[in-house]
Design a protein around this motif. Structure first.
Motif, PDB file in Angstrom:
ATOM      1  N   ASP A 413       0.837  -1.211   0.000  1.00 26.23           N
ATOM      2  CA  ASP A 413       0.000   0.000   0.000  1.00 26.23           C
ATOM      3  C   ASP A 413       0.865   1.251   0.000  1.00 26.23           C
ATOM      4  OD1 ASP A 413      -2.224  -1.584   0.030  1.00 26.23           O
ATOM      5  OD2 ASP A 413      -2.511  -1.479   2.209  1.00 26.23           O
ATOM      6  N   HIS A 414       1.936   1.204   0.770  1.00 24.59           N
ATOM      7  CA  HIS A 414       2.826   2.370   0.854  1.00 24.59           C
ATOM      8  C   HIS A 414       3.443   2.673  -0.507  1.00 24.59           C
ATOM      9  CE1 HIS A 414       6.129   4.987   1.989  1.00 24.59           C
ATOM     10  NE2 HIS A 414       6.966   4.123   1.450  1.00 24.59           N
ATOM     11  N   PHE A 415       3.964   1.660  -1.174  1.00 24.13           N
ATOM     12  CA  PHE A 415       4.629   1.896  -2.456  1.00 24.13           C
ATOM     13  C   PHE A 415       3.633   2.235  -3.560  1.00 24.13           C
ATOM     14  CE2 PHE A 415       8.192  -0.406  -0.404  1.00 24.13           C
ATOM     15  CZ  PHE A 415       9.181   0.531  -0.639  1.00 24.13           C
ATOM     16  N   ASP A 416       2.431   1.665  -3.501  1.00 26.69           N
ATOM     17  CA  ASP A 416       1.408   2.037  -4.484  1.00 26.69           C
ATOM     18  C   ASP A 416       1.042   3.507  -4.339  1.00 26.69           C
ATOM     19  OD1 ASP A 416       1.401  -0.480  -5.511  1.00 26.69           O
ATOM     20  OD2 ASP A 416      -0.433  -1.143  -4.478  1.00 26.69           O
ATOM     21  N   THR A 417       0.873   3.934  -3.096  1.00 24.96           N
ATOM     22  CA  THR A 417       0.557   5.348  -2.846  1.00 24.96           C
ATOM     23  C   THR A 417       1.719   6.239  -3.267  1.00 24.96           C
ATOM     24  OG1 THR A 417      -0.828   4.739  -0.969  1.00 24.96           O
ATOM     25  CG2 THR A 417      -0.102   7.031  -1.079  1.00 24.96           C
ATOM     26  N   LEU A 418       2.937   5.806  -2.951  1.00 28.89           N
ATOM     27  CA  LEU A 418       4.121   6.578  -3.328  1.00 28.89           C
ATOM     28  C   LEU A 418       4.198   6.718  -4.843  1.00 28.89           C
ATOM     29  CD1 LEU A 418       6.835   7.939  -2.684  1.00 28.89           C
ATOM     30  CD2 LEU A 418       7.882   5.664  -2.651  1.00 28.89           C
ATOM     31  N   ASP A 419       3.953   5.625  -5.559  1.00 33.47           N
ATOM     32  CA  ASP A 419       4.017   5.677  -7.020  1.00 33.47           C
ATOM     33  C   ASP A 419       2.975   6.635  -7.582  1.00 33.47           C
ATOM     34  OD1 ASP A 419       5.108   4.917  -9.475  1.00 33.47           O
ATOM     35  OD2 ASP A 419       3.556   3.416  -9.783  1.00 33.47           O
ATOM     36  N   SER A 420       1.787   6.610  -6.997  1.00 35.39           N
ATOM     37  CA  SER A 420       0.726   7.514  -7.454  1.00 35.39           C
ATOM     38  C   SER A 420       1.118   8.976  -7.250  1.00 35.39           C
ATOM     39  CB  SER A 420      -0.569   7.202  -6.695  1.00 35.39           C
ATOM     40  OG  SER A 420      -1.562   8.154  -6.996  1.00 35.39           O
ATOM     41  N   LYS A 421       1.658   9.288  -6.082  1.00 35.84           N
ATOM     42  CA  LYS A 421       2.079  10.668  -5.796  1.00 35.84           C
ATOM     43  C   LYS A 421       3.220  11.099  -6.716  1.00 35.84           C
ATOM     44  CE  LYS A 421       0.974  10.823  -0.831  1.00 35.84           C
ATOM     45  NZ  LYS A 421       1.566  10.957   0.526  1.00 35.84           N
ATOM     46  N   GLY A 449       6.366  26.274  -8.293  1.00 36.57           N
ATOM     47  CA  GLY A 449       5.495  25.131  -8.547  1.00 36.57           C
ATOM     48  C   GLY A 449       4.898  24.599  -7.268  1.00 36.57           C
ATOM     49  N   GLY A 450       5.690  24.564  -6.193  1.00 35.59           N
ATOM     50  CA  GLY A 450       5.176  24.123  -4.903  1.00 35.59           C
ATOM     51  C   GLY A 450       4.102  25.047  -4.363  1.00 35.59           C
ATOM     52  N   TYR A 451       4.314  26.359  -4.486  1.00 30.46           N
ATOM     53  CA  TYR A 451       3.299  27.320  -4.024  1.00 30.46           C
ATOM     54  C   TYR A 451       2.000  27.172  -4.805  1.00 30.46           C
ATOM     55  CZ  TYR A 451       6.176  30.077  -0.811  1.00 30.46           C
ATOM     56  OH  TYR A 451       6.924  30.501   0.263  1.00 30.46           O
ATOM     57  N   ASP A 460      -0.221  17.751   0.058  1.00 31.95           N
ATOM     58  CA  ASP A 460       0.985  18.449   0.495  1.00 31.95           C
ATOM     59  C   ASP A 460       2.239  17.702   0.080  1.00 31.95           C
ATOM     60  OD1 ASP A 460       2.047  20.761   1.907  1.00 31.95           O
ATOM     61  OD2 ASP A 460       2.796  19.324   3.382  1.00 31.95           O
ATOM     62  N   GLY A 461       2.179  16.346   0.093  1.00 35.22           N
ATOM     63  CA  GLY A 461       3.340  15.574  -0.310  1.00 35.22           C
ATOM     64  C   GLY A 461       3.724  15.830  -1.749  1.00 35.22           C
ATOM     65  N   VAL A 462       2.726  16.027  -2.618  1.00 32.45           N
ATOM     66  CA  VAL A 462       2.983  16.322  -4.025  1.00 32.45           C
ATOM     67  C   VAL A 462       3.565  17.720  -4.163  1.00 32.45           C
ATOM     68  CG1 VAL A 462       1.907  16.670  -6.281  1.00 32.45           C
ATOM     69  CG2 VAL A 462       1.221  14.728  -4.850  1.00 32.45           C
ATOM     70  N   ALA A 463       2.994  18.694  -3.447  1.00 34.22           N
ATOM     71  CA  ALA A 463       3.493  20.073  -3.518  1.00 34.22           C
ATOM     72  C   ALA A 463       4.934  20.156  -3.040  1.00 34.22           C
ATOM     73  CB  ALA A 463       2.599  20.984  -2.676  1.00 34.22           C
ATOM     74  N   ASP A 477      23.362  22.065   0.056  1.00 34.27           N
ATOM     75  CA  ASP A 477      21.928  22.333   0.015  1.00 34.27           C
ATOM     76  C   ASP A 477      21.174  21.193   0.691  1.00 34.27           C
ATOM     77  OD1 ASP A 477      19.550  23.600  -0.575  1.00 34.27           O
ATOM     78  OD2 ASP A 477      19.428  22.834  -2.628  1.00 34.27           O
ATOM     79  N   ALA A 478      19.947  21.508   1.159  1.00 37.47           N
ATOM     80  CA  ALA A 478      19.117  20.488   1.792  1.00 37.47           C
ATOM     81  C   ALA A 478      18.669  19.454   0.762  1.00 37.47           C
ATOM     82  CB  ALA A 478      17.900  21.146   2.438  1.00 37.47           C
ATOM     83  N   LEU A 479      18.367  18.247   1.246  1.00 36.40           N
ATOM     84  CA  LEU A 479      17.852  17.182   0.392  1.00 36.40           C
ATOM     85  C   LEU A 479      16.325  17.245   0.371  1.00 36.40           C
ATOM     86  CD1 LEU A 479      20.124  14.204   1.513  1.00 36.40           C
ATOM     87  CD2 LEU A 479      20.387  15.651  -0.497  1.00 36.40           C
ATOM     88  N   PRO A 480      15.688  16.569  -0.595  1.00 30.61           N
ATOM     89  CA  PRO A 480      14.221  16.522  -0.605  1.00 30.61           C
ATOM     90  C   PRO A 480      13.684  16.022   0.729  1.00 30.61           C
ATOM     91  CG  PRO A 480      15.092  15.643  -2.653  1.00 30.61           C
ATOM     92  CD  PRO A 480      16.273  15.876  -1.764  1.00 30.61           C
ATOM     93  N   ARG A 481      12.518  16.582   1.123  1.00 36.53           N
ATOM     94  CA  ARG A 481      12.028  16.336   2.483  1.00 36.53           C
ATOM     95  C   ARG A 481      11.174  15.086   2.622  1.00 36.53           C
ATOM     96  NH1 ARG A 481       9.434  22.161   2.919  1.00 36.53           N
ATOM     97  NH2 ARG A 481       9.550  21.865   0.657  1.00 36.53           N
ATOM     98  N   ASN A 482      10.617  14.556   1.548  1.00 35.40           N
ATOM     99  CA  ASN A 482       9.770  13.366   1.676  1.00 35.40           C
ATOM    100  C   ASN A 482      10.139  12.347   0.602  1.00 35.40           C
ATOM    101  OD1 ASN A 482       8.632  14.299  -0.714  1.00 35.40           O
ATOM    102  ND2 ASN A 482       6.786  15.098   0.273  1.00 35.40           N
ATOM    103  N   HIS A 483       9.532  11.153   0.696  1.00 35.60           N
ATOM    104  CA  HIS A 483       9.856  10.086  -0.251  1.00 35.60           C
ATOM    105  C   HIS A 483       9.485  10.478  -1.678  1.00 35.60           C
ATOM    106  CE1 HIS A 483      11.136   7.665   2.936  1.00 35.60           C
ATOM    107  NE2 HIS A 483      10.036   6.972   3.208  1.00 35.60           N
ATOM    108  N   THR A 484       8.353  11.147  -1.838  1.00 38.89           N
ATOM    109  CA  THR A 484       7.917  11.540  -3.176  1.00 38.89           C
ATOM    110  C   THR A 484       8.945  12.467  -3.819  1.00 38.89           C
ATOM    111  OG1 THR A 484       5.634  11.428  -2.368  1.00 38.89           O
ATOM    112  CG2 THR A 484       5.992  12.473  -4.504  1.00 38.89           C
ATOM    113  N   GLY A 485       9.386  13.461  -3.069  1.00 35.97           N
ATOM    114  CA  GLY A 485      10.393  14.386  -3.578  1.00 35.97           C
ATOM    115  C   GLY A 485      11.720  13.705  -3.826  1.00 35.97           C
ATOM    116  N   THR A 486      12.069  12.740  -2.982  1.00 37.98           N
ATOM    117  CA  THR A 486      13.325  12.009  -3.154  1.00 37.98           C
ATOM    118  C   THR A 486      13.332  11.247  -4.468  1.00 37.98           C
ATOM    119  OG1 THR A 486      13.650  11.798  -0.761  1.00 37.98           O
ATOM    120  CG2 THR A 486      14.759  10.192  -2.167  1.00 37.98           C
ATOM    121  N   VAL A 487      12.253  10.506  -4.728  1.00 32.92           N
ATOM    122  CA  VAL A 487      12.171   9.736  -5.974  1.00 32.92           C
ATOM    123  C   VAL A 487      12.170  10.669  -7.176  1.00 32.92           C
ATOM    124  CG1 VAL A 487      10.722   8.189  -7.340  1.00 32.92           C
ATOM    125  CG2 VAL A 487      11.006   7.789  -4.886  1.00 32.92           C
ATOM    126  N   LEU A 488      11.392  11.750  -7.098  1.00 32.11           N
ATOM    127  CA  LEU A 488      11.296  12.674  -8.219  1.00 32.11           C
ATOM    128  C   LEU A 488      12.642  13.359  -8.487  1.00 32.11           C
ATOM    129  CD1 LEU A 488       9.566  13.967 -10.362  1.00 32.11           C
ATOM    130  CD2 LEU A 488       8.788  15.648  -8.672  1.00 32.11           C
TER     131      LEU A 488
END
Length: 724
Positions: A413-421, A449-451, A460-463, A477-488
């Motif tokens: 479920d986690h990875f399916d949701t992550l893939d969707s985001k 784009g985030g704003y 919010d995870g997508v933004a 510089d800082a790294l992406p803050r969530n899994h969605t941003g990390t993958v992207l």
């Protein structure tokens, strides 16, 4: 030898601010280097560079009026050319002696003063000579000419200067800006040098409007900075001016109160330092209504366009106050403050207009427009690029899913949701490139784009992923803050690297127009700092597939490039070249393991057995390379004839499973530590066993034993790289 301090100043029109500090440092240090080379300055001479908007200067201590004479030995010519068989001087030697000023009235006596060195055909004649030391007049002229010639001028100007000879006329001068004055003082004495059509004197100009005297007289070299400060209203030294601005900024922020602080931007501070000679920080403000605009937009327009320092509150939020660094200090600063407030208002109004207009269209509605924006003529449009990023991101999620052991339904479920985001974020990530705000301020791509995504009510995870997908943008510089941003972010950087490498756009020397080194380091940092269980070669291969036949598969070259960048980064972090080479020589697929491997190598290298084992490992590697055919890591017990080889095989049978088990559970330190038990049997083997036996079967078995040893020792790192 008596010495005095030297001061040289070039007074010019306003210099380019972004190059000022570099120009000032180069002018001073080249001048000092040239004087040192001429023997006029020494190792105890201290160089102080000065650079203000209208001057480049250098103060150099302990400069001599004349360099000491030097006794030198001059090579004249081979003996066979300079002397006859009877030892008499040849015409060639007489002519050479005359050219160096030697007395040749008595050729026999002249020859007697010469020395012969070397043997046979290499024997040559040498003459002792005394080289007169350079005088300051001639030496400083040479040094000044060279300092001007070597200035790192971003763009040269050509201007006309009236000649000072009897016949009127004009001459062309080439320099960064028109020069109007030259000061050269050795102590109190003017050194008669020339530069850029100017003659040296002891006067310069101070502040355009606030100088107490004009011109400013410099009575001696050491009085330069103080005279300019007192009589010229100028802080001549770049570092002093920068420190004064920083002090005033902090004081002004404290005056505003509420924990306010000026935004930290060293590049902006340097640029402002290069724009003013007499800094005066003033507090200004703008209407609070503008704070509805994202603060990044307001900060950027104030910094980039106006060179202002926005004020942040204690929580890091932008306030409606900002600081201006003025170049004048009027008794009543209200006119200066009011002028700057009027100037910034239209800039902020433009930012608000762009923001309001951009929000009238959704990001989704802009997606078709990406197909009209060319990304690269060989790689297609931004729309095509977005689709490739989506495909790569999907592959990354799947690889992450497969690397998660054990895998549960919750994980699914986690990875399916992550893939969707990730798919949604990847589709919209580049849409802000079509907005007015990013068109005006390209530095805000991703951020805007985030704003806009939040304004539209997207998750919010997508933004956050849209905002973070360019991270890390630079070192530190800082790294992406969530899994969605990390993958992207990974997908975006891999698409860039694979695409550009695939069409042959590789960095060369110091040229890297597409910032591929930065993208590579970004991928490395994400994989290592976030400890992602992802296989780099597999990631690169997944990134190649969406390009189809647009590119040539660059995976091998790109993998080497990324490991090279990682090697540089690790050495910068304090790891030794040997440690880094030992680990990266194996080209580890999972970069997240590299830190643990390095720690294990460092611990192993501290063992007393390490040097001998590393040397033995190197020897084994060389033996296996020279083998006639590929050697299989297998041993037949029946062919172990010598006690030493049997002992080594027995030790390997005990140690190898222990090292393998530790390696499999990720305990790399333990995997290497157990190898210490192999030192004695390995040493004994090489002392008592002939590997290249006459019997082919024995030779093959012994090579197989060494291959087994080599395999056991090099799971974590190539230990041969630790050998001295």
């Amino acid at each position: 030898m008596t010495t005095q301090n030297l001061l040289v100043e070039l007074f010019v029109e306003e210099l380019p601010p972004k190059a000022l500090q570099k120009l000032g440092d180069a002018f001073a240090h080249v001048l000092a280097e040239q004087l040192t080379a001429l023997g006029l300055a020494g190792p105890d001479s201290v160089v102080t560079p000065y650079a203000s908007p209208r001057r480049l200067a250098a103060h150099i201590t302990h400069v001599a009026l004349k360099a000491e004479d030097k006794a030198v030995q001059l090579k004249l010519m081979p003996v066979s050319v300079g002397l006859t068989p009877e030892g008499q001087a040849t015409p060639a030697l007489i002519k050479k002696l005359q050219s160096i000023g030697a007395d040749v009235s008595d050729p026999v006596a002249a020859v007697a003063t010469l020395k012969r060195q070397g043997e046979g055909k290499a024997e040559a004649l040498y003459a002792d000579s005394l080289v007169t030391g350079a005088t300051l007049d001639t030496g400083l002229q040479k040094a000044l000419d060279e300092a001007i010639r070597l200035l790192p001028i971003p763009k040269v100007m050509t201007y006309q200067l009236e000649t000072d000879c009897e016949l009127p006329g004009w001459s062309s001068v080439h320099f960064v800006r028109p020069a109007h004055g030259l000061v050269a003082l050795h102590g109190q004495t003017v050194v008669p040098v020339k530069a850029l059509g100017l003659k040296a004197g002891n006067t310069t100009q101070g502040h355009r409007f606030e100088a107490a005297q004009s011109p400013v007289e410099i009575v001696n070299a050491d009085a330069y900075a103080q005279a300019l400060r007192d009589d010229g209203a100028v802080i001549a030294r770049f570092a002093d001016r920068k420190a004064e601005i920083a002090r005033q900024l902090a004081a002004a922020a404290a005056q505003v109160g509420n924990g306010c602080r000026p935004i930290e931007d060293d590049a902006l501070l340097d640029e402002v330092t290069a724009l003013v000679e007499r800094p005066n920080v003033l507090i200004c403000q703008f209407e609070e209504a503008f704070l509805e605009v994202p603060q990044e937009c307001l900060i950027l327009t104030m910094k980039a366009n106006q060179k202002y320092f926005p004020l942040l509150d204690a929580q890091g939020k932008l306030t409606n106050r900002f600081l201006v660094v003025s170049n004048i200090r009027p008794a009543d600063p209200s006119a200066v403050i009011g002028g700057n407030e009027r100037v910034v208002r239209p800039r902020l109004a433009d930012a608000k207009f762009f923001y309001d207009q951009d929000r009238k269209k959704t990001l989704e509605s802009r997606v078709p427009g990406l197909a009209k924006v060319v990304y690269h003529n060989k790689l297609g449009t931004q729309g095509e690029r977005s689709e490739r990023v989506r495909a790569i991101a999907h592959a990354i999620v799947n690889q992450w899913r497969m690397a998660t052991v054990p895998f549960t339904l919750d994980d699914k479920d986690h990875f399916d949701t992550l893939d969707s985001k990730v798919q949604q974020a990847a589709r919209l990530a580049k849409c802000d490139l079509l907005t007015d705000m990013v068109g005006e301020f390209p530095e805000l791509q991703g951020i805007m784009g985030g704003y806009y995504a939040r304004f539209e009510g997207l998750r919010d995870g997508v933004a956050i992923a849209i905002e973070d997908h360019y991270k890390p943008r630079f070192a530190g510089d800082a790294l992406p803050r969530n899994h969605t941003g990390t993958v992207l972010a990974l997908a975006d950087k891999l698409e860039t690297l694979v695409g550009l490498f695939g069409i042959g756009q590789l960095p060369t020397g110091d040229k890297d127009p597409f910032a591929l080194r930065r993208h590579a380091l970004g991928v490395i940092r994400i994989l290592t700092d976030k400890q992602l269980p992802l296989d780099l070669p597999a990631l690169l291969q997944a990134a190649v597939e969406p390009f189809g036949d647009r590119i040539t598969d660059p995976t091998p070259a790109l993998l080497d490039f990324m490991l090279d960048r990682m090697a540089v980064s690790l050495r910068d972090q304090g790891y030794s070249a040997q440690e880094v080479e030992a680990v990266l020589a194996l080209k580890p697929a999972r970069l997240s393991d590299v830190a643990q491997r390095l720690a294990a190598v460092r611990a192993f290298a501290a063992l007393p057995e390490a040097p001998a084992l590393a040397a033995a490992n190197k020897r084994v590697g060389n033996i296996l390379k020279k083998a006639d055919a590929e050697v299989q890591a297998q041993v037949h017990e029946a062919l172990l004839k010598e006690p030493a080889e049997a002992a080594l095989a027995q030790a390997l049978a005990t140690v190898s499973p222990q090292a393998q088990a530790a390696w499999e559970r990720g305990d790399y330190t333990a995997s290497l530590q157990v190898l210490a038990a192999l030192k004695t049997p390995v040493d004994t083997f090489f002392d008592q066993v002939m590997v290249n036996a006459d019997d082919p079967a024995l030779k093959a078995n012994r090579l197989g034993l060494l291959a087994t040893l080599h395999q056991a020792m090099n799971r974590v790192a190539d230990l041969s790289r630790l050998a001295a």
